[in-house]
Design a protein around this motif. Structure first.
Motif, PDB file in Angstrom:
ATOM      1  N   VAL A  29      48.014 -42.262 -39.837  1.00 18.24           N
ATOM      2  CA  VAL A  29      47.504 -40.899 -39.709  1.00 18.24           C
ATOM      3  C   VAL A  29      47.094 -40.668 -38.262  1.00 18.24           C
ATOM      4  O   VAL A  29      46.411 -41.502 -37.661  1.00 18.24           O
ATOM      5  N   THR A  69      45.059 -37.877 -35.837  1.00 17.25           N
ATOM      6  CA  THR A  69      44.155 -36.743 -35.977  1.00 17.25           C
ATOM      7  C   THR A  69      43.542 -36.369 -34.638  1.00 17.25           C
ATOM      8  O   THR A  69      43.374 -37.210 -33.753  1.00 17.25           O
ATOM      9  N   LEU A 118      41.019 -33.564 -42.137  1.00 15.50           N
ATOM     10  CA  LEU A 118      41.206 -35.004 -42.258  1.00 15.50           C
ATOM     11  C   LEU A 118      40.514 -35.537 -43.505  1.00 15.50           C
ATOM     12  O   LEU A 118      41.069 -36.368 -44.238  1.00 15.50           O
ATOM     13  N   VAL A 136      44.369 -45.092 -38.837  1.00 15.50           N
ATOM     14  CA  VAL A 136      44.041 -43.774 -38.309  1.00 15.50           C
ATOM     15  C   VAL A 136      43.928 -43.872 -36.791  1.00 15.50           C
ATOM     16  O   VAL A 136      43.176 -44.702 -36.272  1.00 15.50           O
ATOM     17  N   ASP A 151      42.628 -41.762 -33.856  1.00 16.06           N
ATOM     18  CA  ASP A 151      41.801 -40.610 -33.508  1.00 16.06           C
ATOM     19  C   ASP A 151      42.019 -40.316 -32.027  1.00 16.06           C
ATOM     20  O   ASP A 151      41.634 -41.104 -31.159  1.00 16.06           O
ATOM     21  N   THR A 199      34.700 -36.136 -36.568  1.00 14.44           N
ATOM     22  CA  THR A 199      35.727 -37.023 -37.119  1.00 14.44           C
ATOM     23  C   THR A 199      35.169 -38.417 -37.427  1.00 14.44           C
ATOM     24  O   THR A 199      35.480 -39.006 -38.472  1.00 14.44           O
ATOM     25  N   ASP A 215      50.248 -36.486 -41.165  1.00 13.93           N
ATOM     26  CA  ASP A 215      49.407 -35.671 -40.302  1.00 13.93           C
ATOM     27  C   ASP A 215      48.069 -35.435 -41.001  1.00 13.93           C
ATOM     28  O   ASP A 215      47.903 -35.724 -42.190  1.00 13.93           O
ATOM     29  N   ASP A 216      47.124 -34.852 -40.259  1.00 14.15           N
ATOM     30  CA  ASP A 216      45.785 -34.680 -40.824  1.00 14.15           C
ATOM     31  C   ASP A 216      45.613 -33.383 -41.603  1.00 14.15           C
ATOM     32  O   ASP A 216      44.535 -33.126 -42.133  1.00 14.15           O
ATOM     33  N   ASP A 217      46.669 -32.552 -41.686  1.00 11.89           N
ATOM     34  CA  ASP A 217      46.506 -31.258 -42.355  1.00 11.89           C
ATOM     35  C   ASP A 217      47.331 -31.140 -43.629  1.00 11.89           C
ATOM     36  O   ASP A 217      47.623 -30.042 -44.078  1.00 11.89           O
TER      37      ASP A 217
END
Length: 304
Positions: free
Chosen positions: A10, A12, A19, A38, A40, A47, A95-97
């Motif tokens: 992922v 983000t 997320l 993840v 970031d 987050t 993806d985060d969405d």
């Protein structure tokens, strides 16, 4: 088939609430992932708190907080590299969405194929899968190479066959076996945003892999697609530059490989009546930069 291990990757950036919903969706999978990497991208919102909350709930998170924003391309390059080094059999890019339906991972793992794509819908259930069923790098007159996509070809999920052959994908529900990384390498981090997923899919297909969109693997997109970017903005530079790189790298004939020059000329000539000086500057900068990116960098080469 024997059980395969699977890691989710992922990326983000400053979308903590989205997320959180996506991680809730991963935690609810009927077949849970073995690891969730993840990346970031230097988020400045909450987050870190969202990640700490989900780690405390038992989701197998492995978090990298980048000190710089690597863009989607750099984030997926880093996350895929880490998941590959972890030895997992399959890697699912996210993806985060988006939020996967509870059985999305189970459905994908039931397919004995190296490259798979979950099929996206919006929050009302409308099909919004924009992966290309036809990506034309043969015809120099095709200004936009994506000449067919799942959304427009089928209209609804129920009208789709169980699997649809795809010619490019988004890094938003794309699953690959580790052998694909061994064969074609990692995403090109230099793309930053836009077309890094298209470039990777073209490399995979050139290596002989088929890519399948799986009708019953449901991924819900939390945001509307917004493809109307200001082509005079910083995003416009990357849209033009990376589109040109794809043509330079994969155009099947000299006329297609010359298409970026024609596009740049037309944009400059039409700039007084459409995009203005900002877009004209972007397209000229993009053309110059794309010429230096014709070759895949060593950092994206197949791991040794």
């Amino acid at each position: 088939m024997s059980a395969e291990t699977v890691a989710v990757v992922v990326v983000t950036f400053n979308r903590a609430d989205l997320l959180g919903r996506m991680l809730d969706g991963l935690a609810a999978q009927t077949t849970p992932p073995d690891a969730v990497y993840v990346v970031d991208n230097a988020s400045s919102d909450h987050t870190r708190e969202v990640l700490a909350h989900h780690h405390g709930k038992g989701l197998p998170l492995r978090v990298t907080h980048s000190p710089d924003n690597l863009g989607g391309a750099g984030g997926f390059h880093l996350g895929l590299r880490e998941a590959y080094a972890g030895g997992f059999d399959r890697i699912w890019l996210m993806d985060d969405d988006v939020v996967p339906a509870p059985d999305c991972l189970e459905v994908l793992l039931g397919q004995d194929e190296a490259c798979l794509m979950a099929v996206r819908e919006d929050t009302s259930g409308r099909l919004v899968e924009k992966s290309a069923t036809r990506f034309d790098l043969d015809n120099p007159l095709a200004i936009k190479p994506k000449t067919g996509m799942v959304e427009t070809e089928y209209g609804t999920r129920t009208a789709m066959p169980a699997r649809v052959a795809l010619e490019n994908v988004a890094f938003e529900g794309f699953m690959l076996r580790r052998e694909v990384v061994t064969a074609v390498g990692l995403p090109d981090a230099r793309f930053f945003i836009f077309y890094d997923d298209v470039d990777f899919a073209l490399r995979a297909r050139r290596a002989g892999y088929r890519i399948w969109g799986v009708r019953d693997a449901v991924l819900v997109r939390q945001l509307d697609f917004d493809q109307q970017h200001d082509l005079g903005s910083w995003k416009g530079f990357y849209m033009y530059r990376n589109l040109f790189v794809v043509h330079f790298r994969y155009g099947s004939n000299p006329a297609v490989r010359l298409k970026p020059w024609l596009i740049a000329l037309l944009v400059v000539l039409l700039s007084p009546v459409r995009g203005g000086r900002g877009e004209a500057r972007n397209v000229l900068r993009a053309l110059r930069s794309a010429r230096t990116l014709r070759e895949l960098p060593e950092s994206s080469a197949p791991p040794s």
